[in-house]
Write a protein that holds these residues in place. Structure first.
Motif, PDB file in Angstrom:
ATOM      1  N   SER A   9       0.820  -1.215   0.000  1.00 32.96           N
ATOM      2  CA  SER A   9       0.000   0.000   0.000  1.00 32.96           C
ATOM      3  C   SER A   9       0.852   1.262   0.000  1.00 32.96           C
ATOM      4  O   SER A   9       0.506   2.256  -0.642  1.00 32.96           O
ATOM      5  N   LEU A  10       1.995   1.244   0.708  1.00 31.95           N
ATOM      6  CA  LEU A  10       2.873   2.418   0.710  1.00 31.95           C
ATOM      7  C   LEU A  10       3.786   2.467  -0.508  1.00 31.95           C
ATOM      8  O   LEU A  10       4.490   3.465  -0.716  1.00 31.95           O
ATOM      9  N   LEU A  11       3.786   1.409  -1.290  1.00 35.37           N
ATOM     10  CA  LEU A  11       4.518   1.432  -2.557  1.00 35.37           C
ATOM     11  C   LEU A  11       3.689   2.096  -3.658  1.00 35.37           C
ATOM     12  O   LEU A  11       4.221   2.468  -4.700  1.00 35.37           O
ATOM     13  N   ILE A  56       9.975  -0.927   1.946  1.00 37.20           N
ATOM     14  CA  ILE A  56      11.023  -1.931   2.184  1.00 37.20           C
ATOM     15  C   ILE A  56      11.059  -2.339   3.650  1.00 37.20           C
ATOM     16  O   ILE A  56      11.166  -3.530   3.989  1.00 37.20           O
ATOM     17  N   PHE A  57      10.964  -1.369   4.549  1.00 32.77           N
ATOM     18  CA  PHE A  57      10.998  -1.674   5.984  1.00 32.77           C
ATOM     19  C   PHE A  57       9.807  -2.524   6.411  1.00 32.77           C
ATOM     20  O   PHE A  57       9.935  -3.399   7.272  1.00 32.77           O
ATOM     21  N   LEU A  58       8.661  -2.270   5.808  1.00 28.87           N
ATOM     22  CA  LEU A  58       7.482  -3.070   6.146  1.00 28.87           C
ATOM     23  C   LEU A  58       7.620  -4.507   5.647  1.00 28.87           C
ATOM     24  O   LEU A  58       7.161  -5.450   6.301  1.00 28.87           O
ATOM     25  N   PHE A  59       8.267  -4.670   4.504  1.00 28.17           N
ATOM     26  CA  PHE A  59       8.524  -6.028   4.020  1.00 28.17           C
ATOM     27  C   PHE A  59       9.504  -6.743   4.950  1.00 28.17           C
ATOM     28  O   PHE A  59       9.362  -7.950   5.215  1.00 28.17           O
ATOM     29  N   MET A  60      10.503  -6.007   5.463  1.00 24.42           N
ATOM     30  CA  MET A  60      11.438  -6.586   6.437  1.00 24.42           C
ATOM     31  C   MET A  60      10.701  -7.014   7.694  1.00 24.42           C
ATOM     32  O   MET A  60      11.023  -8.047   8.301  1.00 24.42           O
ATOM     33  N   ALA A  61       9.694  -6.238   8.100  1.00 23.25           N
ATOM     34  CA  ALA A  61       8.901  -6.612   9.271  1.00 23.25           C
ATOM     35  C   ALA A  61       8.178  -7.935   9.040  1.00 23.25           C
ATOM     36  O   ALA A  61       8.057  -8.761   9.957  1.00 23.25           O
ATOM     37  N   ALA A  62       7.708  -8.151   7.808  1.00 21.73           N
ATOM     38  CA  ALA A  62       7.050  -9.420   7.479  1.00 21.73           C
ATOM     39  C   ALA A  62       8.022 -10.588   7.594  1.00 21.73           C
ATOM     40  O   ALA A  62       7.660 -11.667   8.095  1.00 21.73           O
ATOM     41  N   VAL A  63       9.269 -10.386   7.155  1.00 19.39           N
ATOM     42  CA  VAL A  63      10.286 -11.436   7.250  1.00 19.39           C
ATOM     43  C   VAL A  63      10.585 -11.762   8.711  1.00 19.39           C
ATOM     44  O   VAL A  63      10.678 -12.935   9.099  1.00 19.39           O
ATOM     45  N   LEU A  64      10.738 -10.718   9.536  1.00 16.63           N
ATOM     46  CA  LEU A  64      11.018 -10.932  10.961  1.00 16.63           C
ATOM     47  C   LEU A  64       9.830 -11.570  11.666  1.00 16.63           C
ATOM     48  O   LEU A  64      10.004 -12.380  12.589  1.00 16.63           O
TER      49      LEU A  64
END
Length: 462
Positions: A326-328, A421-429
């Protein structure tokens, strides 16, 4: 374009109403009358506290711009707020474990009221002082109240599962309905009645004073670590040791920092993103729409979290990926939709597309709050809850300060891309946290089974 606002707002309101009134018994939690009385008291206070915060939200950037400050000056004011939250707020918030969570909640009210008063001055130094006070208050808002609730809930012997009901209702009201009403009230005070952009801050101060009176008259005090010989430095060292020794807590802190950092960056960016050419946008109405979608998200979260078979660690991965997409959207629309060169006017077609994406992100925010509260109640130890929660805010505030300091150095699309990008990293974590949680639960079940077998096969001594 005004019709677009009404259609979007009305459609979202209808969806929220359908979700709330269509709940079945599977979606509800049966609890005692004593718990409901306790929960309702907390919800009233929490709603007043959040109203005091939400009334200010849409008008902070606008008020500073009306005083004649440019984006760089406003960015430095925001940095002061997040910086004070990191430095002073962490210390004051951590004192809640030792000096009492009720006292910390009262301190929040007093500090935020003083911050509201400073908004009457157009002097930059006075406004900077207000941002420092606001930063301290923000740390207390997102640590002291939750810490008091969890400790008081456990002290009164209520079922642990009932906490999720309080969390979801708190977000549904405080971050949903109250935020919507606050946005509309701010619009009425500022535009309809013509009191100007400082009026919402005066209304916020009044509501905070009412909430403080209820806290003083009806709340009991509770503490974290009962040891009287622990100074503040020892508390910090203890909290740091707990975080370093438990990967689940460290992951939770990183996830929270990545998501909230992106969220606070979005708070700063949504106004210039929707009005790049000085378009006349209804700030209060758009803010109310955001809060309605957040309310929709919290309604979905309450339904999902009421089902024990659906684990919060699992569905939050989907939420983080959706929020990343959504932020992309502002980046994508830059390449697909030709930018408008017309100054002023109403919101552009590109702005309408971005507004839909921003509403989706706010829906994810509505799911995030009760979910992160639930995970914190599971993983963070009670004796250092406020201290650890404020530790989590240190990297968050550093991240936001760095972003705001460089706000003029990069285009808005770059900022949104970084948040994505940071939100995608949150999904990985979050995926890693789920794996660890399942592994820990499996080991606990194996250990319990082994103890039961040992008890059954143990010879009797006659």
């Amino acid at each position: 374009m005004e019709m677009f606002y009404y259609l979007l707002f009305g459609g979202l309101a209808l969806v929220v109403a359908i979700l709330e009134f269509s709940k079945t018994t599977k979606d509800r939690i049966n609890a005692s009358a004593a718990f409901h009385s306790f929960k309702n008291n907390y919800l009233v206070v929490y709603s007043l506290m959040m109203a005091g915060d939400w009334l200010q939200g849409p008008y902070v950037y606008y008020l500073y711009s009306q005083y004649g400050f440019d984006k760089g000056d406003i960015g430095r004011l925001f940095i002061a707020g997040f910086g004070s939250s990191m430095l002073f707020g962490t210390i004051v918030g951590s004192l809640a474990d030792k000096q009492g969570r009720k006292r910390a909640c009262v301190t929040y009210c007093i500090t935020y009221i003083l911050s509201c008063i400073t908004k009457h001055s157009p002097q930059y130094k006075v406004l900077m002082l207000g941002r420092v006070l606001g930063g301290i208050a923000t740390s207390l808002l997102f640590s002291a109240f939750e810490s008091w609730l969890v400790a008081e809930h456990n002290k009164r012997g209520f079922d642990q599962q009932w906490l999720s009901l309080t969390f979801s209702k708190a977000i549904l009201l405080g971050n949903g309905l109250i935020a919507i009403v606050s946005g509309l009230l701010g619009n009425v005070l500022t535009d309809t009645l013509g009191f100007g952009p400082v009026a919402p801050f005066d209304a916020a101060a009044c509501l905070l004073a009412i909430g403080m009176a209820i806290i003083l008259s009806s709340w009991s005090e509770n503490y974290g670590d009962p040891s009287d010989n622990k100074d503040l430095l020892t508390q910090f060292k203890g909290a740091a040791t707990i975080i370093a020794s438990d990967e689940k807590i460290a992951l939770l802190g990183a996830i929270q920092s990545l998501f909230e950092g992106s969220m606070y960056t979005f708070v700063f960016l949504w106004t210039p993103a929707l009005s790049p050419n000085g378009e006349d946008i209804p700030h209060g109405f758009i803010f109310a729409t955001f809060m309605l979608t957040s309310m929709l998200g919290s309604s979905i979260a309450s339904r999902v979290m009421a089902r024990p078979s659906l684990k919060v660690e699992g569905f939050m991965q989907i939420v983080f990926i959706l929020s990343s997409c959504s932020l992309l959207l502002p980046v994508v629309t830059t390449f697909l939709v030709p930018p408008s060169s017309v100054k002023g006017g109403s919101i552009s077609f590109s702005g309408c597309i971005q507004l839909i994406g921003f509403c989706t992100f706010e829906g994810c925010v509505g799911i995030f709050w009760p979910a992160i509260m639930k995970m914190r109640s599971q993983y963070i130890p009670e004796e250092a809850r406020s201290t650890i929660m404020n530790f989590f805010r240190i990297p968050l505030n550093i991240f936001v300060c760095v972003v705001l300091y460089n706000v003029n150095a990069f285009p808005i699309t770059v900022m949104f891309g970084m948040c994505s990008i940071f939100l995608f990293m949150a999904a990985v974590l979050q995926r890693r946290l789920m794996v660890l949680a399942e592994s820990y639960k499996s080991k606990q079940q194996d250990w319990t089974s082994m103890k039961e077998r040992d008890t059954e096969t143990e010879p009797l001594n006659i």
